[in-house]
Write a protein that holds these residues in place. Structure first.
Motif, short mmCIF file in Angstrom:
data_model
loop_
_atom_site.label_atom_id
_atom_site.label_comp_id
_atom_site.label_asym_id
_atom_site.label_seq_id
_atom_site.Cartn_x
_atom_site.Cartn_y
_atom_site.Cartn_z
N MET B 1 -4.12 -2.64 1.41
CA MET B 1 -2.41 -2.86 1.87
C MET B 1 -1.61 -2.37 0.94
O MET B 1 -1.70 -2.49 -0.25
CB MET B 1 -2.21 -4.22 2.20
CG MET B 1 -3.03 -4.99 3.24
SD MET B 1 -2.33 -4.53 5.02
CE MET B 1 -0.88 -5.56 5.05
N LEU B 2 -0.38 -1.69 1.52
CA LEU B 2 0.66 -1.39 0.55
C LEU B 2 1.37 -2.83 -0.09
O LEU B 2 1.92 -2.74 -1.32
CB LEU B 2 1.78 -0.61 1.38
CG LEU B 2 1.30 0.83 1.82
CD1 LEU B 2 2.38 1.31 2.76
CD2 LEU B 2 1.57 1.88 0.40
N LYS B 3 1.23 -3.75 0.88
CA LYS B 3 1.93 -4.97 0.47
C LYS B 3 0.84 -6.10 0.56
O LYS B 3 0.39 -6.39 1.48
CB LYS B 3 2.86 -5.13 1.34
CG LYS B 3 3.65 -6.47 1.40
CD LYS B 3 4.90 -6.57 2.28
CE LYS B 3 5.67 -7.93 1.98
NZ LYS B 3 6.87 -8.02 3.15
N ASN B 4 0.64 -6.67 -0.73
CA ASN B 4 -0.44 -7.79 -0.65
C ASN B 4 0.30 -9.19 -0.81
O ASN B 4 -0.32 -10.11 -0.58
CB ASN B 4 -1.08 -7.73 -2.03
CG ASN B 4 -2.24 -6.57 -1.56
OD1 ASN B 4 -2.71 -6.44 -0.69
ND2 ASN B 4 -2.25 -5.70 -2.72
N ASN B 5 1.45 -9.27 -1.29
CA ASN B 5 2.37 -10.45 -1.37
C ASN B 5 3.45 -10.25 -0.41
O ASN B 5 4.05 -9.39 -0.11
CB ASN B 5 3.10 -10.60 -2.75
CG ASN B 5 1.82 -11.11 -3.66
OD1 ASN B 5 1.25 -11.97 -3.28
ND2 ASN B 5 1.56 -10.63 -4.71
N PHE B 6 3.92 -11.71 0.21
CA PHE B 6 5.13 -11.72 0.68
C PHE B 6 6.17 -11.96 -0.39
O PHE B 6 5.66 -12.58 -1.11
CB PHE B 6 5.34 -12.74 1.83
CG PHE B 6 4.58 -12.47 3.22
CD1 PHE B 6 5.27 -11.46 4.03
CD2 PHE B 6 3.06 -12.77 3.63
CE1 PHE B 6 4.67 -11.20 5.18
CE2 PHE B 6 2.73 -12.30 4.88
CZ PHE B 6 3.17 -11.51 5.61
N ILE B 7 7.60 -12.05 -0.32
CA ILE B 7 8.38 -12.45 -1.13
C ILE B 7 8.15 -13.89 -1.68
O ILE B 7 8.40 -14.24 -2.74
CB ILE B 7 9.69 -11.84 -0.67
CG1 ILE B 7 10.06 -10.40 -0.72
CG2 ILE B 7 10.95 -12.71 -1.53
CD1 ILE B 7 11.49 -10.02 -0.04
N GLN B 8 8.08 -14.80 -0.73
CA GLN B 8 8.05 -15.90 -0.89
C GLN B 8 6.73 -16.46 -1.73
O GLN B 8 6.91 -17.11 -2.59
CB GLN B 8 7.45 -16.76 0.47
CG GLN B 8 7.56 -18.38 0.48
CD GLN B 8 8.88 -19.02 -0.17
OE1 GLN B 8 9.78 -18.96 0.69
NE2 GLN B 8 8.83 -19.56 -1.27
N ASP B 9 5.63 -15.64 -1.72
CA ASP B 9 4.43 -15.84 -2.71
C ASP B 9 5.19 -15.44 -4.00
O ASP B 9 4.59 -16.10 -4.99
CB ASP B 9 3.62 -14.82 -2.55
CG ASP B 9 2.91 -15.13 -0.96
OD1 ASP B 9 2.89 -15.97 -0.71
OD2 ASP B 9 2.48 -13.91 -0.34
N ILE B 10 5.99 -14.45 -4.30
CA ILE B 10 6.50 -14.18 -5.60
C ILE B 10 7.60 -15.20 -6.22
O ILE B 10 7.02 -15.55 -7.41
CB ILE B 10 7.45 -12.76 -5.67
CG1 ILE B 10 6.66 -11.63 -4.93
CG2 ILE B 10 7.80 -12.64 -6.80
CD1 ILE B 10 5.55 -10.83 -5.81
N TYR B 11 8.11 -15.88 -5.37
CA TYR B 11 8.84 -17.01 -5.65
C TYR B 11 7.98 -18.29 -6.10
O TYR B 11 8.09 -18.98 -7.14
CB TYR B 11 10.04 -17.56 -4.91
CG TYR B 11 11.25 -16.67 -4.71
CD1 TYR B 11 12.26 -16.85 -5.77
CD2 TYR B 11 11.27 -15.50 -3.69
CE1 TYR B 11 13.23 -16.06 -5.54
CE2 TYR B 11 12.32 -14.88 -3.74
CZ TYR B 11 13.49 -15.12 -4.65
OH TYR B 11 14.67 -14.36 -4.65
N GLN B 13 4.76 -18.36 -7.03
CA GLN B 13 4.19 -18.07 -8.27
C GLN B 13 4.99 -17.06 -9.38
O GLN B 13 4.23 -16.68 -10.29
CB GLN B 13 2.91 -17.17 -7.83
CG GLN B 13 2.08 -17.89 -6.82
CD GLN B 13 0.96 -16.80 -6.24
OE1 GLN B 13 0.39 -16.11 -6.85
NE2 GLN B 13 0.90 -16.78 -4.86
N ALA B 14 6.00 -17.46 -9.44
CA ALA B 14 7.08 -16.70 -10.34
C ALA B 14 6.61 -16.98 -11.71
O ALA B 14 6.38 -16.03 -12.52
CB ALA B 14 8.49 -17.36 -10.10
N GLN B 15 5.93 -18.03 -11.98
CA GLN B 15 5.71 -18.37 -13.37
C GLN B 15 4.65 -17.69 -14.04
O GLN B 15 4.46 -17.37 -14.90
CB GLN B 15 5.49 -20.03 -13.53
CG GLN B 15 6.82 -20.86 -13.55
CD GLN B 15 7.88 -20.46 -14.52
OE1 GLN B 15 7.70 -19.96 -15.69
NE2 GLN B 15 8.84 -20.24 -13.93
#
Lengths: 441, 441
Positions: B1-11, B13-15
């Motif tokens: 996949m070009l995209k493995n995360n949704f933006i919510q996942d980034i937030y 797991q931001a730490q």
């Protein structure tokens, strides 16, 4: 509720219920009257339980009532669960009988032997046929397949969509659709949610699925075709290439095969079907040009660039089983001329596409592809297919305002069930099939 | 996949991601070019992330590429997640930009302000409208409602069924159905799965549910009606009385209200909607004869024995809120003359029935009843309705061979969503609505 337990619950918790009062309801499956004692088999979807009416144990009044029992009577009883001498291990000494309903006619089909009847007779009296526990377990399994599809995709961030079945244009340009009279306008029944699941991806839902009816006005009379069936569809955005789609399909089947061996929800199904399906670590993916060569070895000669016929699919299924110990095989890169206009063509050779089929035990159960997401290429594709792009304007409009690369697949629910359970006819996997002849019940 | 995360996942797991390389894809929601630095807001279904293009950090080549960006461009970027100064808390220092697709026209509707547009314009450009995260959250919620319905019933031993949508007879005797041309035969689109879910119970599946399209050829132009919507239907056998059905409906809503406050799947929905729904320990069940009296107090005079109109439902909703702090109220024992023939009539007074509606914030979201399961009574009911029992032969046949007492309900998916989220129009809760005027997209 008159009935709080299924028969299976009684067996599962027999140690708790033993020598205690229980209540249970169901259909009368069989009656053996030996004079002083009467044995009645009670049936529900989940099991069979032996009821004992015996003088001295069962009150006389209840024994009198039991004389009215006939096969398929609907009853509830109170009684005591005891260990039984029959192969059923447990039985119930009846204390009270409540006859809720009785047949109004000699039953036209006996559920206990319905599997011996012709499929058409079984479908005519489906309400009796499905009381056969082997038959009902097919539908328990079907429900479970749908649940697996949804659970698997929901975990992967897919959203379920509910798209219109009344549409203004046939997906493939108007062939094989059922016309609907819609407030005086021209309309059709959707052949698939294809356009709308793409729209949902483009709408920013990104990953979507739907389980819903699809309608095909093909006058087919095979054991593989239905005029109305249920499609399992998904569509996913931001793919690298079509392998992302196949990986997702494969993951769904792998998990289902693994779970099928132990999931409590389909305990009943394992009573009647082996569920012995082989899926290797990597399901083979064979470009169709190689498939032609493999078929040659089996003395099956297909013109280069043609679609696979039923026999070819069967042979490739055998080949995958023999060479890879796999009940599944993907055939990839289908020819452009046999695929719909929305399929993406190969970048280096546009006579072939990023379209694939999944064969399960030699039957096509899924068709998918990377889709063409570039507006100008879509117009070219329509022209190359000889289709009028004006007819597809409403669809083309979706692609004008920023479209991610995407792909997806449509699977046939009934075909998956047929192949998993080794059924002869796809009609057996459809509760109430529709075909050219059948519109009732 | 070009995209493995949704933006919510980034937030979420931001730490873990902080000061590390990440990849993310989405639509360009906004661009602010301050000369030496360019801020781009990236949007997906789950969130908004700020991208920073800055000389010295972002390679010149990528900054050049970024000049091509317009709103709604589809992009993937590589960059480093850092703490940001804006209210978004985090931002990405872009290292690489990949423009996957761009609008081919000035976008006809801006997703960021689409909620200000007229509903008809929004529906015309639904693929842009739904990119607005408030709008997409409506459909995330709808998917979640369906999931709750299925999960709740599956745990209670219900089996999902897939019934035909092409039928030979209208459920209510032929009114308000869409005709279909079916291999030269007369056929219609199903107004509900009513007959077939009853058939499934009678077939020994006992407890069944279905989520599927239902079709109503009513030329209604209200904010509550659609020509095609999705029904949540269940039917259960071996009930004591209609309270078993209402208990099950109530249990579904209670669990959904409780879960709505914490389920991770609808985190996005809680960003935009309060989900503040009141359901007391026991939802009031008011016989319609009492409802008439209550309405009198509100100066609403309905003829004794008549159906409730929209205003009456609204008033009863207010009453339930005030008296019981409940957003829900069952109205029970509807008059026989306003209910369909398959409804069971009250044993002691056959001018009334065991039929009910559930009002949610003063709107009918569910209609159910105990069904008449006795063959002879069904024939009487048909006659009393002035219906021709020959036309219903295929249905009557189900009841000849042993039928348990049963009941069920049909709920409107879009109406539940509308009421839960306090939307103005049921069309907002339907991805692609159909009504007398609208058949595209």
């Amino acid at each position: 509720m008159l009935k709080n337990n299924f028969i299976q619950d009684i067996y599962d918790q027999a140690q708790n219920y033993l020598n205690k009062d229980i209540k249970i309801c169901g259909w009368v499956s069989n009656i053996r009257d030996l004079g002083g004692v009467k044995f009645v088999l009670l049936r529900d979807r989940t099991g069979i339980l032996q009821l004992v009416f015996k003088k001295g144990i069962t009150p006389d009044e209840e024994i009198m009532k039991s004389k009215d029992l006939v096969k398929e009577s609907v009853i509830c009883i109170d009684g005591v669960l005891t260990e039984g001498k029959s192969s059923l291990k447990y039985e119930v000494q009846v204390k009270k009988l409540n006859i809720l309903n009785k047949p109004y006619e000699p039953i036209p089909l006996d559920p206990d032997t319905s599997t011996d009847a012709q499929i058409n007779v079984r479908l005519d009296y489906r309400w009796l046929d499905v009381r056969n526990r082997k038959i009902s377990s097919i539908f328990v399994f079907e429900s479970w397949v749908a649940k697996n599809f949804r659970d698997y995709l929901t975990e992967k961030g897919f959203v379920e969509i509910f798209t219109p079945k009344i549409v203004s244009t046939g997906t493939e340009g108007g062939a094989e659709v059922f016309p609907v009279i819609y407030f005086g306008k021209e309309a059709y029944l959707a052949q698939s949610p294809q356009f709308y699941k793409q729209l949902a991806v483009i709408s920013g839902l990104e990953r979507v699925f739907e389980i819903g009816p699809v309608f095909r006005a093909e006058a087919s009379h095979t054991v593989r075709h239905l005029a109305e069936f249920h499609g399992l569809d998904f569509e996913m955005g931001y793919i690298n290439n079509v392998n992302d789609v196949m990986d997702t399909v494969e993951g769904f089947f792998r998990r289902m095969v693994e779970k099928s061996k132990k999931d409590e929800l389909i305990k009943q199904v394992r009573e009647f079907f082996s569920l012995d399906v082989s899926i290797p670590e990597k399901v083979p993916r064979i470009p169709i040009r190689e498939a032609y060569k493999i078929l040659e070895k089996y003395d099956k000669h297909l013109p280069y660039g043609s679609d696979l016929d039923t026999e070819s699919e069967r042979i490739l299924g055998e080949y995958a089983k023999k060479e890879y110990n796999s009940d599944f095989v993907f055939v990839t890169e289908y020819p452009w001329k046999v695929r719909p206009f929305y399929t993406m063509r190969k970048e280096d050779d546009d006579q072939w596409t990023y379209g694939f089929d999944l064969l399960f035990r030699g039957l096509e159960v899924a068709t998918g592809s990377q889709r063409e997401h570039r507006y100008d290429m879509l117009i070219k594709n329509l022209k190359d297919k000889g289709l009028d792009d004006k007819k597809f304007k409403f669809y083309l409009d979706f692609f004008k305002d920023g479209t991610p690369p995407h792909g997806g697949v449509g699977l046939g629910l009934e075909r998956i069930v047929k192949q998993f359970l080794n059924l002869d006819n796809v009609r057996e996997a459809r509760f109430l099939p529709r075909d050219t002849e059948r519109i009732t019940p």
